[in-house]
Design a protein around this motif. Structure first.
Motif, PDB file in Angstrom:
ATOM      1  N   THR A  53      68.711 -82.517 -27.187  1.00 46.65           N
ATOM      2  CA  THR A  53      68.050 -81.762 -26.120  1.00 46.65           C
ATOM      3  C   THR A  53      68.263 -82.426 -24.773  1.00 46.65           C
ATOM      4  N   THR A 120      67.661 -76.640 -29.903  1.00 44.10           N
ATOM      5  CA  THR A 120      68.364 -76.713 -28.618  1.00 44.10           C
ATOM      6  C   THR A 120      68.588 -75.323 -28.021  1.00 44.10           C
ATOM      7  N   SER A 133      61.296 -78.777 -22.863  1.00 40.72           N
ATOM      8  CA  SER A 133      62.313 -78.816 -23.924  1.00 40.72           C
ATOM      9  C   SER A 133      62.180 -80.078 -24.761  1.00 40.72           C
ATOM     10  N   SER A 137      61.181 -80.237 -28.646  1.00 40.82           N
ATOM     11  CA  SER A 137      62.053 -80.922 -29.605  1.00 40.82           C
ATOM     12  C   SER A 137      61.293 -81.988 -30.378  1.00 40.82           C
TER      13      SER A 137
END
Length: 192
Positions: A53, A120, A133, A137
């Motif tokens: 990521t 992703t 993000s 993740s």
């Protein structure tokens, strides 16, 4: 802060990649026989998810989008994931050879683990910024680890149980996995 906590818990529990989205089932069924290998695989997948990521987000936003090459994101992301899997594989082979042997063929299969690629791509599709993000993740990786650890315990109990001959092996494993998956459905609706 509240939004980040919601993203983290949602990725771990509500949208668990293994038990809700059914991604990463190969590793889930393959390495959940022993607690040690389940924890090791969970940590490896979490590490790869976070590193992937950290690299895929800027590559997508600052290279692929400006050049109009968004359609190449899957190929680019797989290459980045493969790089980090190789790094994990080399570290484990050198530092923790017992875990490297225990994970066996499932370690290089992290490259094609749809949970890693899925997180992703979903980060981009959900229009998360880099912070969101990374939290998503981390939550996905922790949720993957949680699912492996829980199922490791379930499999040990199922193996020790007196199971009818027709259900031994794969059938009882899949039945147990479906029951664990159903239990995670209780978290749906927890966050909006």
């Amino acid at each position: 802060m509240k939004e980040m906590l919601v993203i983290l818990l949602s990725a771990m529990l509500v949208d668990n990649f293994v038990l809700s989205k059914f991604m990463g089932i190969c590793a889930f069924l393959g390495v959940s026989k022993k607690l040690d290998s389940a924890v090791g695989m969970g940590i490896a997948v979490t590490f790869v998810m976070l590193c992937a990521t950290l690299c895929t987000y800027p590559i997508y936003m600052f290279i692929l989008v400006p050049l109009g090459l968004e359609y190449l994101k899957t190929i680019a992301f797989i290459l980045i994931i493969a790089l980090f899997v190789q790094i994990v594989e080399m570290i484990l082979k050198k530092k923790v050879p017992s875990l490297y042997k225990a994970l066996g063929v499932y370690l290089p299969l992290i490259t094609t683990n749809c949970a890693v690629l899925g997180v992703t791509i979903l980060n981009i599709d959900n229009s998360y910024n880099i912070g969101q993000s990374l939290v998503n993740s981390a939550g996905a990786g922790l949720g993957f680890t949680l699912a492996l650890v829980i199922f490791s315990g379930v499999r040990q109990r199922v193996t020790a149980a007196d199971t009818p001959e027709i259900f031994k092996g794969i059938p009882i494993t899949l039945i147990a996995a479906s029951i664990v998956s159903i239990s995670f459905m209780g978290f749906s609706g927890m966050f909006n």
